[in-house]
Design a protein around this motif. Structure first.
Motif, PDB file in Angstrom:
ATOM      1  N   GLU A 170      93.291   5.641  34.005  1.00 61.02           N
ATOM      2  CA  GLU A 170      94.371   5.436  32.696  1.00 61.02           C
ATOM      3  C   GLU A 170      94.667   6.809  32.536  1.00 61.02           C
ATOM      4  OE1 GLU A 170      90.317   5.670  30.779  1.00 61.02           O
ATOM      5  OE2 GLU A 170      90.999   4.933  32.514  1.00 61.02           O
ATOM      6  N   ASP A 171      93.975   7.917  33.103  1.00 57.79           N
ATOM      7  CA  ASP A 171      94.505   9.224  32.746  1.00 57.79           C
ATOM      8  C   ASP A 171      95.054   9.883  33.939  1.00 57.79           C
ATOM      9  OD1 ASP A 171      93.488   9.618  30.201  1.00 57.79           O
ATOM     10  OD2 ASP A 171      91.504   9.693  30.959  1.00 57.79           O
ATOM     11  N   MET A 172      95.027   8.881  35.169  1.00 57.07           N
ATOM     12  CA  MET A 172      95.426   9.345  36.665  1.00 57.07           C
ATOM     13  C   MET A 172      96.777   8.688  36.990  1.00 57.07           C
ATOM     14  SD  MET A 172      92.007   9.204  38.680  1.00 57.07           S
ATOM     15  CE  MET A 172      92.595   9.574  40.252  1.00 57.07           C
ATOM     16  N   GLY A 637      91.584  15.779  28.102  1.00 59.66           N
ATOM     17  CA  GLY A 637      92.491  14.805  27.673  1.00 59.66           C
ATOM     18  C   GLY A 637      92.007  13.254  27.647  1.00 59.66           C
ATOM     19  N   GLU A 638      90.659  13.114  27.739  1.00 59.61           N
ATOM     20  CA  GLU A 638      89.926  11.784  27.725  1.00 59.61           C
ATOM     21  C   GLU A 638      90.074  11.308  26.325  1.00 59.61           C
ATOM     22  OE1 GLU A 638      85.958  10.348  29.248  1.00 59.61           O
ATOM     23  OE2 GLU A 638      85.789  11.349  27.325  1.00 59.61           O
ATOM     24  N   GLY A 639      90.592  10.219  26.265  1.00 57.40           N
ATOM     25  CA  GLY A 639      90.324   9.312  24.874  1.00 57.40           C
ATOM     26  C   GLY A 639      91.994   8.666  24.638  1.00 57.40           C
ATOM     27  N   GLY A 640      92.814   8.724  25.378  1.00 57.13           N
ATOM     28  CA  GLY A 640      94.032   7.957  25.231  1.00 57.13           C
ATOM     29  C   GLY A 640      94.682   7.274  26.410  1.00 57.13           C
ATOM     30  N   GLY A 641      94.706   8.047  27.510  1.00 60.86           N
ATOM     31  CA  GLY A 641      95.261   7.379  28.727  1.00 60.86           C
ATOM     32  C   GLY A 641      96.809   7.722  28.610  1.00 60.86           C
ATOM     33  N   ILE A 642      97.444   7.952  29.747  1.00 59.81           N
ATOM     34  CA  ILE A 642      98.847   8.096  29.767  1.00 59.81           C
ATOM     35  C   ILE A 642      99.631   7.186  29.022  1.00 59.81           C
ATOM     36  CG2 ILE A 642     100.869   8.670  31.315  1.00 59.81           C
ATOM     37  CD1 ILE A 642      98.766   9.464  33.498  1.00 59.81           C
ATOM     38  N   VAL A 646      95.051  13.276  25.179  1.00 60.55           N
ATOM     39  CA  VAL A 646      95.092  14.224  24.010  1.00 60.55           C
ATOM     40  C   VAL A 646      94.881  15.582  24.478  1.00 60.55           C
ATOM     41  CG1 VAL A 646      93.816  12.691  22.657  1.00 60.55           C
ATOM     42  CG2 VAL A 646      92.715  14.154  24.282  1.00 60.55           C
ATOM     43  N   SER A 647      95.462  16.002  25.827  1.00 62.09           N
ATOM     44  CA  SER A 647      95.383  17.300  26.354  1.00 62.09           C
ATOM     45  C   SER A 647      96.448  17.432  27.339  1.00 62.09           C
ATOM     46  CB  SER A 647      94.114  17.666  27.077  1.00 62.09           C
ATOM     47  OG  SER A 647      94.148  18.990  27.598  1.00 62.09           O
ATOM     48  N   GLU A 654     102.368  16.560  30.870  1.00 63.70           N
ATOM     49  CA  GLU A 654     101.867  15.235  30.187  1.00 63.70           C
ATOM     50  C   GLU A 654     100.560  14.927  30.964  1.00 63.70           C
ATOM     51  OE1 GLU A 654     104.079  10.985  29.859  1.00 63.70           O
ATOM     52  OE2 GLU A 654     103.859  11.594  31.931  1.00 63.70           O
ATOM     53  N   LEU A 655     100.313  15.268  32.424  1.00 66.72           N
ATOM     54  CA  LEU A 655      99.067  14.804  32.980  1.00 66.72           C
ATOM     55  C   LEU A 655      97.891  16.071  33.197  1.00 66.72           C
ATOM     56  CD1 LEU A 655      98.419  12.530  34.828  1.00 66.72           C
ATOM     57  CD2 LEU A 655      98.843  13.785  36.760  1.00 66.72           C
ATOM     58  N   PRO A 656      97.025  15.726  32.263  1.00 72.51           N
ATOM     59  CA  PRO A 656      96.059  16.883  32.360  1.00 72.51           C
ATOM     60  C   PRO A 656      95.252  16.744  33.788  1.00 72.51           C
ATOM     61  CG  PRO A 656      95.336  15.101  30.727  1.00 72.51           C
ATOM     62  CD  PRO A 656      96.691  14.757  31.194  1.00 72.51           C
ATOM     63  N   ARG A 657      94.732  17.868  34.120  1.00 71.68           N
ATOM     64  CA  ARG A 657      94.043  18.117  35.363  1.00 71.68           C
ATOM     65  C   ARG A 657      92.573  18.547  35.209  1.00 71.68           C
ATOM     66  NH1 ARG A 657      98.837  20.354  39.147  1.00 71.68           N
ATOM     67  NH2 ARG A 657      97.256  19.825  40.960  1.00 71.68           N
ATOM     68  N   PRO A 658      91.760  17.823  35.763  1.00 71.50           N
ATOM     69  CA  PRO A 658      90.344  18.465  35.966  1.00 71.50           C
ATOM     70  C   PRO A 658      90.405  19.710  36.737  1.00 71.50           C
ATOM     71  CG  PRO A 658      90.242  16.087  36.186  1.00 71.50           C
ATOM     72  CD  PRO A 658      91.543  16.425  36.098  1.00 71.50           C
ATOM     73  N   ALA A 659      89.586  20.765  36.508  1.00 72.77           N
ATOM     74  CA  ALA A 659      89.853  21.860  37.037  1.00 72.77           C
ATOM     75  C   ALA A 659      88.650  22.719  37.241  1.00 72.77           C
ATOM     76  CB  ALA A 659      91.042  22.740  36.810  1.00 72.77           C
ATOM     77  N   VAL A 660      88.368  23.713  38.053  1.00 69.27           N
ATOM     78  CA  VAL A 660      87.450  24.708  38.257  1.00 69.27           C
ATOM     79  C   VAL A 660      87.770  25.923  37.605  1.00 69.27           C
ATOM     80  CG1 VAL A 660      85.742  26.069  39.583  1.00 69.27           C
ATOM     81  CG2 VAL A 660      85.974  23.617  39.920  1.00 69.27           C
TER      82      VAL A 660
END
Ligand code: FEO
Ligand code: CA
Ligand code: CA
Length: 673
Positions: A170-172, A637-642, A646-647, A654-660
């Motif tokens: 839902e976040d992807m 951004g976890e917690g809402g879904g596109i 929330v991030s 619009e799309l948060p991205r996990p990152a190092v």
């Protein structure tokens, strides 16, 4: 990612929290979290601690030699005091709810690599609205967790090995349709696994080298071999693999470790959530074994079983047995076939960290991240040979797996999970079966039920091993919990704690140890207990203890310790997973803290970094010169879904991205000092 959450991965945070509440209330939902129901409850750690405290109070007046319970009063070796002189000097940051990375003044952080960035030179540019499995197989995967730094020929070149724990559809995807959209499932499988990326530093800035010399993607579909005593066992055989020795992919790789011979240990954690329909399994023994690991009784959240028979227990009852292992990979050889090392046991492994015993054998510590599950240690049969790298590659295939039992006199023992153990030999047909059903074997020998064991790390300065217990929302009350399912001095344990374990004679091959509480996490402004004797069972979750450090005005606030790392000075760096759930500390974003374990600042915890909204901070990992700190920012951004994530970190789209990220001091000197 919390294990409380795990069966709910792919769901929104609200569902996850609701699930936690149900779990706390003892409610089971098909397809969610059946794990806790199928296990007998060994004596919880909390009740051991309770008896321990009583015993200590009795003995203190009579004997000066009684083992100390609390770390704050532990005697320090001269070398420890000396190391403790390298005191931390950064200015701590305040807890934050901002949607950004916050670091102390005079520090800087930069994004090194994000989900979708190229790993292989042939990788196409990331197109979030046109994702394909072919692209994802060449790009950095989703939800980065473990980070391992493997040096190359200078302090300006290295390999980073990074786990991609799980996907949040839902976040992807803008229109996530699990079980309907096959291509999305294929992208998700390709977004799991791990990445090996070559990195280089120019001045203070690290960047990824788009090279095919080392760079590699490992996915949920990469061919791997199964090694060790469980390889070829009947329970490991499937219609696609009648040998029981070959498997496709690794799943839910959370944390990991590095071996002294320069390989990457990457740990399958909540593998249960990928397998459906255990409720319909025909064989009661297989069904019970899967239930003990929480395999879904109904459909999974991601519904991969709609497209692949191997994710449906009815069609392939043994496939889940081929997951839940520690996987060893040589990052320096991109053709290396990953090896699932069954001798290390099958669990929801958080991490696997190695230490060399006095006689040269290799110990590997690992926690099983589940409420009321256990801490394990493997000791190899053969010795590490520092002069012959290749000779070490199969060390992790032969040895003894132990599970921890903590006694009430501050001692503990490592109980062997071997077929000649009288408590096991009549219950299991082979060593291989014991390893496949590690949790059931540990239940049978009376291991101590813990509060979600996450990371385990040996301290390079004092040799002690630190065990994070992230939290345990299911603990109810001291009376009802007695002898059942709880594992902490606090009721409930919403903030987690850290245990300090000292092996007998400081030998990692020992079968006996002593243990102490190092931290009871939380808000020291609410309740700071400086006197170890004031710690009693049944404390509220708000009760805290910081290794005896007494100045609450200086201490930071912390909850849900998860991944940890040591710098060479013996300072413990603690990443968190769950601080937004802790009202005690004001529900801040997850973070990175640091606390000295030796010297006069022992227990003086400070916050170093804050993650963006909805994220969990993972890693952490230092470069060999300790002048760069790498962290994985998971599920921002976890917690809402596109479109309600929330991030917007890190791209402010619009799309948060996990990152190092890479964190450095502006003057380039050692981190923290
Ligand atoms: Fe993936 Fe135990 O956290
Ligand atoms: Ca976690
Ligand atoms: Ca973790």
């Amino acid at each position: 990612m919390t294990t409380d959450d795990t069966s709910a991965k792919g769901r929104g945070a609200a569902d996850i929290r609701a699930h936690e509440d149900e779990e706390a209330a003892g409610i089971d939902r098909p397809g969610l979290h059946a794990t806790g129901d199928a296990r007998p409850h060994n004596e919880p750690f909390r009740s051991v601690l309770a008896r321990n405290i009583e015993r200590r109070s009795f003995l203190l007046g009579a004997a000066a030699t009684v083992p100390v319970l609390m770390a704050g009063s532990a005697a320090l070796l001269p070398t420890e005091a000396e190391a403790g002189a390298r005191r931390l000097s950064f200015t701590p940051i305040e807890p934050s709810q901002l949607d950004d990375i916050i670091v102390p003044e005079n520090y800087e952080s930069r994004v090194l690599i994000r989900w979708g960035d190229p790993v292989l030179p042939t990788a196409p540019t990331f197109q979030p609205n046109r994702q394909t499995p072919e692209a994802q197989e060449q790009q950095f995967g989703y939800n980065c967790d473990f980070v391992g730094y493997f040096p190359l020929d200078s302090d300006r070149r290295a390999l980073l090995c990074v786990n991609h724990e799980y996907t949040s559809g839902e976040d992807m995807f803008k229109n996530y349709s699990p079980g309907v959209n096959r291509k999305q499932a294929e992208v998700e499988i390709a977004a799991h696994g791990g990445s090996v990326v070559e990195i280089q530093r120019a001045g203070s800035i690290w960047s990824v080298v788009k090279s095919d010399r080392y760079n590699r993607r490992i996915t949920g579909d990469t061919p791997m071999v199964i090694t060790g005593p469980a390889a070829g066992e009947p329970l490991m055989k499937t219609s696609a693999d009648p040998t029981g020795t070959r498997v496709l992919g690794m799943l839910n790789n959370c944390a990991g470790g590095k071996t002294p011979w320069g390989t990457w240990l990457t740990c399958e954690e909540n593998f249960n959530q990928y397998f459906a329909n255990n409720g319909l399994a025909a064989d009661p023994a297989i069904k019970a074994a899967h239930a003990r690991y929480g395999v879904s009784s109904g459909p999974t959240g991601r519904r991969w079983e709609a497209f692949y028979d191997r994710f449906d227990v009815v069609k392939e009852p043994n496939e889940p047995f081929r997951f839940g292992w520690v996987v060893e990979i040589d990052p320096y050889d991109p053709t290396f076939v990953p090896r699932k090392r069954t001798a290390l046991g099958r669990a929801k492994h958080e991490a696997a960290t190695t230490a060399i015993a006095k006689d040269g054998r290799v110990a590997v510590y690992t926690g099983d991240d589940q409420q009321f599950d256990y801490v394990y240690k493997f000791v190899s049969k053969n010795k590490y040979d520092p002069a012959n790298r290749a000779a070490n590659f199969d060390l992790l295939d032969e040895g003894v797996l132990y599970v921890a039992k903590l006694h009430d006199d501050n001692t503990g023992e490592w109980i062997p999970l071997t077929i000649d153990n009288p408590l096991l030999k009549d219950k299991f047909s082979s060593q291989g079966e014991i390893l496949i059903k590690t949790r059931l074997a540990a239940d049978a020998v009376g291991a101590t039920a813990m509060d979600r064991p996450e990371d385990c790390q040996p301290n390079p300065v004092n040799g002690r091993v630190y065990l994070t217990m992230t939290n345990n929302s299911a603990r109810s009350n001291i009376v009802a919990d007695s002898g059942s399912a709880l594992a902490n001095p606090r009721v409930p344990n919403l903030n987690g704690h850290i245990i300090e374990l000292t092996e007998q004679k400081n030998d990692h091959a020992a079968t006996a140890f002593k243990w102490e509480i190092f931290l009871l996490c939380g808000n020291p402004e609410i309740d700071l207990k400086t006197d170890p004797d004031s710690l009693t069972p049944g404390l509220p979750s708000s009760a805290t203890f910081f290794a005896g450090y007494a100045d609450a005005t200086k201490l930071g606030k912390i909850a849900s310790p998860d991944n940890i790392a040591f710098c060479s000075k013996g300072h413990l760096w603690i990443a968190t997973d769950g601080q937004p759930n802790s009202a005690d500390i004001g529900n801040p974003n997850d973070a990175l803290h640091v606390v000295p374990t030796v010297g006069r600042d022992r227990g003086y915890l400070r916050q170093f970094l804050s993650g963006p909204k909805g994220s969990e901070v993972c890693g952490p990992e230092f470069s060999d010169d300790e002048r760069t700190l790498f962290c994985a920012i998971q599920h921002p951004g976890e917690g809402g879904g596109i479109p309600n994530t929330v991030s917007t970190w890190p791209d402010r789209r619009e799309l948060p991205r996990p990152a190092v990220i890479a964190v450095r001091r502006e003057d380039g000197k050692d981190i923290g000092l």
